[in-house]
Design an enzyme around this catalytic site. Sequence first.
Site, PDB file in Angstrom:
ATOM      1  CB  VAL A 162      -0.947  -0.001   1.232  1.00 48.28           C
ATOM      2  CG1 VAL A 162      -1.690   1.324   1.333  1.00 48.28           C
ATOM      3  CG2 VAL A 162      -1.927  -1.162   1.168  1.00 48.28           C
ATOM      4  CD  GLN A 198      -0.952   2.408  -6.333  1.00 50.93           C
ATOM      5  OE1 GLN A 198      -0.273   1.581  -6.952  1.00 50.93           O
ATOM      6  NE2 GLN A 198      -1.603   3.386  -6.940  1.00 50.93           N
ATOM      7  CD  GLU A 199      -1.849   5.958  -0.714  1.00 51.27           C
ATOM      8  OE1 GLU A 199      -1.619   7.104  -1.097  1.00 51.27           O
ATOM      9  OE2 GLU A 199      -2.999   5.484  -0.634  1.00 51.27           O
ATOM     10  CB  SER A 200       4.788   7.458  -0.653  1.00 51.43           C
ATOM     11  OG  SER A 200       5.308   6.294  -0.017  1.00 51.43           O
ATOM     12  CE1 TYR A 252      -3.919   3.604  -3.266  1.00 52.97           C
ATOM     13  CE2 TYR A 252      -5.337   1.910  -2.347  1.00 52.97           C
ATOM     14  CZ  TYR A 252      -4.372   2.880  -2.184  1.00 52.97           C
ATOM     15  OH  TYR A 252      -3.858   3.120  -0.945  1.00 52.97           O
TER      16      TYR A 252
END
Length: 485
Positions: A319, A322-324, A449
């Site tokens: 996660v 994917q986010e940063s 996502y």
Amino acid sequence: MSDVSDKCDGLLILVTNMRVISGLIIVSIALVLVLNACAPQRTVLQQVLAMGELKILTRNSGTTYYEGPQGSAGLEFELAQRFAKKLGVKLKIVVPDNLNGILEKISDGDAHIAAAGLTVTDERKKQVRFSPAYQTITQQVVYNVNSSKPKSIKQLDGAFEVLAKSAHVEQLKALKGKHTNLNWTENTDADSTELLSLVAEDLIDYTVADSNEVAYNRRYYPKLRVAFDITEPQELAWAFPITKDDSLYNEAKIFFEELKASGELERLLKNNYQHVQNYDYGGTHSYLAQIRRRLPTYLEMFKEAADKYDLDWRLLASVSYQESHWRPNAVSHTGVRGMMMLTMNTAAELGVSERTDPYESIMGGAKYLRKLIDKVPENIPEPDRMWVAVASYNVGYGHIEDARKLARKRGDDANKWVDIKATLPLLSKRKWYKQTRYGYARGWEPVRYVENIRSYYDILVWHLEKEQPHLRNLRPILAFSSNVL
Ligand code: GLU
């Protein structure tokens, strides 16, 4: 003699042998024979039900059957598990050494079904009986991006290895009629995944693999490229021994018909492949690089946070990637920040004071993910539960509830991630979002996502096992079964 059918003939041999030994024994054994011969022969289906066990032959691969971090998985496993459940029996899985072993064993009747991503071919139809098809693939020639792309069969002039006894060999033999210079080596030891890895590592130039296997494995081997198809679409199906006894075969036929009619087969295929097909292969290279470069710095933080909030750290790390992309200073135009990209408000709620502090961010993100998981209704089983929670990390839980309500209105299953995922994009259309509580959302975003995160997760698990085989038996802290029964 099949080891899954009744054994009357075996007794006959025993009696014949005994006869030589003593007159007394002949009398007693012959009686047993008569009793047995008189017993009506049971059908294969009756035998399966009586034994309480369905024996299938399969092969180990991501597209068929494997022991994943959350237990047994793979499309063939899921199908066979459902069929066994329908019959009310246990599933026994046998994995022969290679494709040849599977084909020989099934035509000899050594198991009830071969469920191994087998292609239906004319040659094989002489040897086995195929169930209705459950999937369509093409055979693809694969090469390494470091070499030039072969444009046609004529240009396949390097080390070309394919799987012995495969449908691929059958196709190449057919092509050889027209392309007499076409040559290849048949590998009896490696499986198709290994052959793909040999191409990726530049140890051979080409191989042939089924399109589903290629799509699945390209995520792990970013250097693999598809040159061209060498077949029209072909079908994959289960193989049964050829006998006069139709009982189990007919049951399987009905099973597949029902699975198709209910839309469940399509769901299973989507569950197993949609995130694979939509994956941006270009991203793997940098992802693998960051697993080596950035991840070690944050590894312990992910583990600590996952431990504290009862999560699988690899999922949390996926996660975060994917986010940063694991950059503590990441910032988006909407103002979210940090390793776990928290909004100002969420950060405040979670007690995160410095969003760009990686430890704080990871701890906060894990706490938030746990909150979301706990919000997901209990009647959504794993792994769908996890994907729903992850989707709400992106789009907010309210929109997920809206999508579930819409799914229900449309006659879909609001407890299945595949159906929620099909509904989410509707939240961007007025006709649909005006019927919802939370209104407009860019509903395709959480879909993409989650798909990315599933692939990041798969790749991370695969990478860790490859680099550190002792982690192979590591059970995730958050245990969820990957079969959606
Ligand atoms: N579907 C192909 C076959 O039946 C490939 C099998 C494999 O990759 O092992 O031959």
